[in-house]
Design an enzyme around this catalytic site. Structure first.
Site, PDB file in Angstrom:
ATOM      1  N   TRP A 144       0.804  -1.216   0.000  1.00  0.00           N
ATOM      2  CA  TRP A 144       0.000   0.000   0.000  1.00  0.00           C
ATOM      3  C   TRP A 144       0.839   1.269   0.000  1.00  0.00           C
ATOM      4  O   TRP A 144       0.333   2.343  -0.325  1.00  0.00           O
ATOM      5  CB  TRP A 144      -0.904   0.024   1.242  1.00  0.00           C
ATOM      6  CG  TRP A 144      -0.158  -0.221   2.515  1.00  0.00           C
ATOM      7  CD1 TRP A 144       0.004  -1.416   3.159  1.00  0.00           C
ATOM      8  CD2 TRP A 144       0.606   0.730   3.276  1.00  0.00           C
ATOM      9  NE1 TRP A 144       0.800  -1.261   4.270  1.00  0.00           N
ATOM     10  CE2 TRP A 144       1.181   0.049   4.374  1.00  0.00           C
ATOM     11  CE3 TRP A 144       0.842   2.098   3.143  1.00  0.00           C
ATOM     12  CZ2 TRP A 144       1.979   0.688   5.317  1.00  0.00           C
ATOM     13  CZ3 TRP A 144       1.646   2.736   4.086  1.00  0.00           C
ATOM     14  CH2 TRP A 144       2.196   2.035   5.157  1.00  0.00           C
ATOM     15  N   ASN A 145       2.112   1.194   0.382  1.00  0.00           N
ATOM     16  CA  ASN A 145       2.860   2.438   0.581  1.00  0.00           C
ATOM     17  C   ASN A 145       3.266   3.104  -0.725  1.00  0.00           C
ATOM     18  O   ASN A 145       3.360   4.335  -0.798  1.00  0.00           O
ATOM     19  CB  ASN A 145       4.075   2.202   1.487  1.00  0.00           C
ATOM     20  CG  ASN A 145       5.044   1.188   0.928  1.00  0.00           C
ATOM     21  OD1 ASN A 145       4.676   0.278   0.190  1.00  0.00           O
ATOM     22  ND2 ASN A 145       6.308   1.316   1.306  1.00  0.00           N
ATOM     23  N   LYS A 168      -2.567  -9.317  -6.901  1.00  0.00           N
ATOM     24  CA  LYS A 168      -3.339  -9.055  -5.680  1.00  0.00           C
ATOM     25  C   LYS A 168      -2.766  -7.779  -5.059  1.00  0.00           C
ATOM     26  O   LYS A 168      -1.689  -7.801  -4.484  1.00  0.00           O
ATOM     27  CB  LYS A 168      -3.230 -10.228  -4.713  1.00  0.00           C
ATOM     28  CG  LYS A 168      -3.571  -9.923  -3.243  1.00  0.00           C
ATOM     29  CD  LYS A 168      -4.993  -9.448  -3.035  1.00  0.00           C
ATOM     30  CE  LYS A 168      -5.263  -9.228  -1.553  1.00  0.00           C
ATOM     31  NZ  LYS A 168      -4.619  -7.989  -1.034  1.00  0.00           N
ATOM     32  N   PRO A 169      -3.456  -6.635  -5.191  1.00  0.00           N
ATOM     33  CA  PRO A 169      -2.951  -5.408  -4.569  1.00  0.00           C
ATOM     34  C   PRO A 169      -3.278  -5.374  -3.088  1.00  0.00           C
ATOM     35  O   PRO A 169      -4.132  -6.130  -2.599  1.00  0.00           O
ATOM     36  CB  PRO A 169      -3.713  -4.310  -5.321  1.00  0.00           C
ATOM     37  CG  PRO A 169      -5.027  -4.950  -5.656  1.00  0.00           C
ATOM     38  CD  PRO A 169      -4.726  -6.414  -5.913  1.00  0.00           C
ATOM     39  N   ALA A 170      -2.629  -4.485  -2.360  1.00  0.00           N
ATOM     40  CA  ALA A 170      -2.915  -4.333  -0.932  1.00  0.00           C
ATOM     41  C   ALA A 170      -4.377  -3.971  -0.726  1.00  0.00           C
ATOM     42  O   ALA A 170      -4.958  -3.202  -1.503  1.00  0.00           O
ATOM     43  CB  ALA A 170      -2.023  -3.249  -0.336  1.00  0.00           C
ATOM     44  N   GLY A 222       6.481  -6.494   0.696  1.00  0.00           N
ATOM     45  CA  GLY A 222       5.752  -6.322   1.945  1.00  0.00           C
ATOM     46  C   GLY A 222       6.634  -6.643   3.128  1.00  0.00           C
ATOM     47  O   GLY A 222       7.866  -6.539   3.059  1.00  0.00           O
ATOM     48  N   GLU A 244      10.739  -8.398  -1.988  1.00  0.00           N
ATOM     49  CA  GLU A 244      11.336  -7.148  -1.507  1.00  0.00           C
ATOM     50  C   GLU A 244      10.663  -6.869  -0.175  1.00  0.00           C
ATOM     51  O   GLU A 244       9.475  -6.555  -0.129  1.00  0.00           O
ATOM     52  CB  GLU A 244      11.117  -6.026  -2.529  1.00  0.00           C
ATOM     53  CG  GLU A 244      11.990  -4.822  -2.273  1.00  0.00           C
ATOM     54  CD  GLU A 244      11.278  -3.745  -1.487  1.00  0.00           C
ATOM     55  OE1 GLU A 244      11.583  -3.612  -0.284  1.00  0.00           O
ATOM     56  OE2 GLU A 244      10.416  -3.055  -2.056  1.00  0.00           O
ATOM     57  N   LEU A 245      11.444  -6.988   0.920  1.00  0.00           N
ATOM     58  CA  LEU A 245      10.855  -7.044   2.251  1.00  0.00           C
ATOM     59  C   LEU A 245      11.276  -5.838   3.095  1.00  0.00           C
ATOM     60  O   LEU A 245      11.556  -4.771   2.572  1.00  0.00           O
ATOM     61  CB  LEU A 245      11.239  -8.368   2.914  1.00  0.00           C
ATOM     62  CG  LEU A 245      10.931  -9.620   2.083  1.00  0.00           C
ATOM     63  CD1 LEU A 245      11.435 -10.881   2.771  1.00  0.00           C
ATOM     64  CD2 LEU A 245       9.440  -9.724   1.771  1.00  0.00           C
ATOM     65  N   CYS A 278      10.332   1.421   2.552  1.00  0.00           N
ATOM     66  CA  CYS A 278      11.233   0.346   2.982  1.00  0.00           C
ATOM     67  C   CYS A 278      12.684   0.801   3.008  1.00  0.00           C
ATOM     68  O   CYS A 278      13.500   0.212   3.721  1.00  0.00           O
ATOM     69  CB  CYS A 278      11.065  -0.873   2.077  1.00  0.00           C
ATOM     70  SG  CYS A 278      11.178  -0.500   0.327  1.00  0.00           S
ATOM     71  N   GLU A 379      11.907  -2.139  12.563  1.00  0.00           N
ATOM     72  CA  GLU A 379      11.556  -1.173  11.523  1.00  0.00           C
ATOM     73  C   GLU A 379      10.359  -0.361  12.012  1.00  0.00           C
ATOM     74  O   GLU A 379       9.381  -0.909  12.517  1.00  0.00           O
ATOM     75  CB  GLU A 379      11.212  -1.902  10.223  1.00  0.00           C
ATOM     76  CG  GLU A 379      10.924  -0.978   9.059  1.00  0.00           C
ATOM     77  CD  GLU A 379      10.596  -1.735   7.785  1.00  0.00           C
ATOM     78  OE1 GLU A 379      10.801  -1.164   6.696  1.00  0.00           O
ATOM     79  OE2 GLU A 379      10.128  -2.882   7.879  1.00  0.00           O
TER      80      GLU A 379
END
Length: 475
Positions: A144-145, A168-170, A222, A244-245, A278, A379
């Protein structure tokens, strides 16, 4: 939802509300899909792959270039959708749309550079030829960001490679995904090649993505916890995975750097997207000799940041995504205060006037942060800048690397030898040397350790969607 070239509601008829995080008001109701919808979308993508994989690189390139042009024509509309749905200031949303479109442009060009090779053989009657071919159906899960650019960063290279996609989007930002799909459809993407499943509960969709044998590649952006879980499930089915976390970026200011210049850079990158990035710096290591000047400039600039609706002129700090995000930031700040950190500005939720109906936290600077505090290890994903003093280079490098994460790091120094030592010594995938924006569609993006697998952007980004095939020919 968008499946097999048609917009549709959920078969169950269920919907869920999309709300504005700045006001709490409902924007729209969106189809609430499930595992059955995901299966239909995967089947559509599988069927479409049989023809899409045979299109030429030039045909795919032309579609992506058209999508780039359309996205730029609709830049303001997409940005306004983003500001309403995600909350970031309109200027920042405009910048993200440009950044997202850049991935379509880059991969429209990179599609034509999917080169194979010939390999010399020790036998005179043998030839080796290597091809790079599309992996197949790609399941993509986006956050979502950055609700536009994270879609194009995955869909762009997948289409360029000749893959088909189910996205599948947020659940917080499905409207941005719908608008991006409208662009891709108008650009000429054939039926079934791209499919969109929106859902309030992501788990059934993720499970279907991981276990359905027709999905050959999973790409996810995410949290580290969810990424680990998805990668583990996908590994059981031998699927290709890129993730990508999370990040926990160090921001290092050495004694030879200009502390005022470094503080200006720190403020700009730390509070970008209200800290919900991130690659946002989460630990600011400042040489003790530069600490006072750095803190003075940083605090002065952070105090001037205005919070509010992203549609309001002059606003730099938008809302956090939800109440849980506000609670996490408040917990970390309260924990740091209780263990001796000094709050130089901020340190509280914002509730005055219209802010009370949204998810706002004051931009905050903490000094005297140490390893006993939660914010030192976790984080934050919020507008808090924790500052830690250090005494020498070796100490700073050890502190920076002392984390499970390894996405981005920032270094301010005027010593070229030190810059090179930091570049080589930091255990992170992206290093900004006197640079707070070390990202581009042309540059590989990704992390080490628990910050993920694989790379997005650049030529590496195309390779994530390709399989290598070798042929040995006897002549």
């Amino acid at each position: 939802m968008f499946i097999s070239g048609a917009w549709s509601e959920a078969k169950s008829g269920r919907t869920f509300a999309v709300t504005n995080p700045a006001t709490g008001e409902e924007i729209e109701q969106v189809a609430d899909g499930d595992a059955e919808a995901a299966r239909r979308a995967i089947d559509a993508a599988h069927d479409a792959f049989q023809s899409w994989k045979h299109t030429t690189a030039y045909e795919r390139s032309a579609i992506l270039r058209k999508a780039y042009d359309l996205m730029m024509e609709r830049q303001e509309h997409l940005a306004r959708t983003m500001t309403e749905e995600q909350g970031k200031p309109l200027k920042a949303a405009m910048t993200e749309v440009q950044y997202g479109a850049d991935y379509l442009l880059w991969f429209s060009e990179e599609a034509k550079r999917n080169y194979g090779e010939t390999i010399p053989s020790a036998r005179a009657d043998q030839r080796f030829i290597v091809l790079q071919q599309p992996v197949g159906v790609v399941a993509a899960i986006t956050p979502w960001n950055y609700p536009v650019s994270m879609i194009t960063r995955k869909v762009g290279p997948a289409l360029a490679a000749g893959c088909t996609v189910v996205l599948k989007p947020a659940e917080a930002t499905p409207l941005c995904a719908i608008e991006v799909f409208k662009v891709l459809v108008e650009a000429g993407v054939p039926d079934g090649v791209i499919n969109l499943v929106t859902a309030l509960d992501p788990k059934p969709i993720g499970d279907e993505f991981c276990t359905n044998p027709r999905v050959r590649k999973l790409t996810f952006t995410g949290s580290t916890a969810v990424g680990r879980m998805l990668a583990g499930k996908a590994a059981a089915h031998m699927k290709r995975v890129s993730c990508e976390l999370g990040g926990h970026a160090p921001f290092m200011v050495f004694k030879d750097a200009d502390p005022v210049h470094a503080a200006k850079g720190a403020q700009a990158v730390k509070f970008l997207n209200t800290g919900q990035a991130c690659i946002s710096p989460n630990r600011m290591y400042v040489h003790r000799s530069a600490e006072d000047a750095f803190l003075t400039t940083l605090t002065e600039r952070v105090k001037k940041l205005k919070a509010g609706s992203g549609f309001t002129q002059g606003v730099a700090i938008g809302p956090l995504v939800n109440e849980a995000a506000v609670a996490k930031v408040a917990r970390q700040v309260d924990d740091a205060k209780g263990k001796g950190a000094e709050v130089l500005t901020g340190g509280m939720r914002l509730t005055d006037g219209d802010l009370g109906s949204g998810h706002f936290y004051a931009p905050t600077v903490l000094n005297g942060v140490d390893p006993s505090m939660d914010i030192y290890r976790e984080e934050t994903f919020g507008p808090v800048a924790p500052v830690i003093a250090f005494d020498d280079e070796e100490e700073a490098l050890a502190l920076a690397n002392d984390t499970e994460y390894g996405l981005a790091a920032y270094v301010y120094t005027r010593d070229i030898a030190r810059a090179m030592r930091m570049f080589e010594g930091l255990e992170f995938g992206i290093i900004g040397i006197n640079d707070i924006n070390p990202t581009s569609a042309a540059a590989p993006f990704g992390g080490w350790k628990n910050s993920g697998l694989g790379r997005e952007g650049a030529r590496e980004g195309l390779g994530e969607y390709l399989e290598t095939k070798m042929g040995g020919f006897a002549i």
